[in-house]
Design a protein around this motif. Structure first.
Motif, short mmCIF file in Angstrom:
data_model
loop_
_atom_site.label_atom_id
_atom_site.label_comp_id
_atom_site.label_asym_id
_atom_site.label_seq_id
_atom_site.Cartn_x
_atom_site.Cartn_y
_atom_site.Cartn_z
N ARG A 164 0.84 -1.19 0.00
CA ARG A 164 0.00 0.00 0.00
C ARG A 164 0.87 1.24 0.00
NH1 ARG A 164 -3.23 -1.37 4.81
NH2 ARG A 164 -4.40 -3.00 3.77
N ALA A 168 -2.32 5.48 2.28
CA ALA A 168 -3.47 5.01 1.52
C ALA A 168 -4.52 4.41 2.46
CB ALA A 168 -3.04 3.98 0.49
N HIS A 169 -5.74 4.40 2.01
CA HIS A 169 -6.84 3.86 2.82
C HIS A 169 -6.64 2.35 3.01
CE1 HIS A 169 -10.95 2.69 3.92
NE2 HIS A 169 -11.02 3.93 4.39
N ASP A 172 -7.61 -0.07 0.46
CA ASP A 172 -6.92 0.02 -0.83
C ASP A 172 -5.99 -1.19 -0.96
OD1 ASP A 172 -5.79 0.79 -3.14
OD2 ASP A 172 -4.91 2.66 -2.40
#
Ligand code: PHE
Length: 367
Positions: A164, A168-169, A172
């Motif tokens: 990731r 980032a979420h 994701d």
């Protein structure tokens, strides 16, 4: 006119120059300076004709004496210098045989690379080509395109490392370390039309805790054949031929193995066995065992049951063919994926998968 004293002084100088010479070359310069054609002593000898008989006698005697002495001095010095030079040269050239030698360390292929090469060579011989894909892979190629959508329960069988971007979420989850070499199937089929005959060796990663049979990084060789009229029988025949070459061939380490394996064939014995299994991207699917090459199938320390599991395989699921733009009404195919460490452990009697990656030279050098 030169006097006797002049000559004697000249001789003293010449003698000093001879003594001071440190090389044969320098010594020769001294010789030329005094005894050469135009040398200091030679020229005295040349003028003797112009002297009175008495003078000639006296000076001539002295000059000749000086010449002889100097020649003798030069000769002596010459011998001294040339033996010195020989000693110097020998010293410079000589090898001290009492010094310990320098060890040359030869590298070698790692056992895993050797086994990958053996597997690859067998399939190259069957007409396959080698394909490669990235180890950091998109979820799409690793799962979705292989008929394994996000909510598919089969995902839980392959604990995955996610990559990731910072910040980032958490949802994701698009980029993964590939959990198998099967995404190469998708990449190859998307990039070319059938027929396809490829193998794809490479690394795969799973979030497994290391133990004697698990490593978070390991190697697989993927195989894929897609063509008109490919059947399950082709898969079986291909794997049988592979097993015969891989496990039944003659080699120093495997003479016993070969004999029991060939004995099995001679008896009409079955060499590979397919057990029904499930993979989302093949239908039907199987796990494949080979007859134990160490005991011939009776059951031993290595195999337990007489059979060794080496790979997963099956007929390419029509959903996968459709995903890559192939027409399942026209072509069909089979695929398999074998674990390289597993095969290496079985063939070479390696008891713990972690030994491959500890890089202990005492282990690595054995193969
Ligand atoms: N990718 C599967 C695994 O890693 C093996 C496999 C490959 C099964 C190809 C079927 C076809 O377990």
């Amino acid at each position: 006119m030169v006097t006797r004293v002049d000559l004697e002084n000249t001789y003293e100088k010449a003698k000093a120059a001879v003594a001071a010479a440190t090389s044969l070359q320098q010594l020769d310069q001294v010789r030329v300076e005094y005894l050469g054609k135009r040398g200091k002593i030679t020229s005295v000898l040349k003028t003797l004709g112009r002297l009175t008989p008495e003078e000639r006698k006296e000076i001539g005697q002295v000059a000749n004496k000086v010449r002889q002495n100097l020649e003798g001095d030069i000769k002596e010095k010459q011998e001294e210098l040339s033996s010195e030079e020989v000693i110097k040269r020998l010293a410079a050239e000589s090898v001290d045989i009492t010094l310990p030698g320098r060890e040359h360390v030869y590298g070698r292929r790692h056992l895993i690379s050797q086994v990958i090469k053996e597997i690859t060579d067998i399939f190259l011989g069957l007409g396959y080509k080698v394909a490669e894909g990235p180890e950091v892979e998109l979820d799409y190629y690793n799962f979705k395109a292989l008929n394994t959508p996000a909510d598919h329960p089969a995902r839980s069988l392959q604990d995955t490392f996610y990559i990731r971007k910072a910040g980032a979420h958490p949802a994701d989850n698009d980029i993964v370390l590939r959990t198998h070499t099967s995404p190469v199937q998708i990449r190859v089929m998307k990039s070319q039309k059938p027929p396809v005959y490829i193998i794809a060796p490479g690394r795969a990663f799973r979030r497994d805790v290391p133990d004697p049979t698990h490593s978070p990084m390991f190697h697989q060789v993927e195989g894929l054949a897609v063509d008109k009229g490919i059947t399950f029988g082709d898969l079986k025949g291909t794997l049988e031929e592979f097993s015969r070459q891989m496990f039944g061939r003659e080699s120093q380490v495997r003479v016993v193995a070969r004999e029991s394996f060939e004995a099995g064939i001679a008896e009409g014995g079955q060499q590979i066995r397919l057990r029904p299994h499930f993979f989302p991207f093949t239908e039907p699917s199987a796990e494949v065992d080979v007859r134990c090459f160490a005991c011939g199938g009776v059951g031993c320390r290595i195999c337990g049951s007489g059979w060794l599991e080496i790979l997963g395989a099956g007929m390419v699921d029509p959903n996968v063919l459709i995903e890559v733009g192939y027409n399942p009404e026209e072509v069909s195919g089979f695929a398999f994926g074998m674990g390289v460490e597993r095969i290496a452990m079985l063939l070479y009697g390696v008891p713990d998968i972690r030994m491959f990656f500890e890089n202990d030279l005492r282990f690595v050098k054995q193969f």
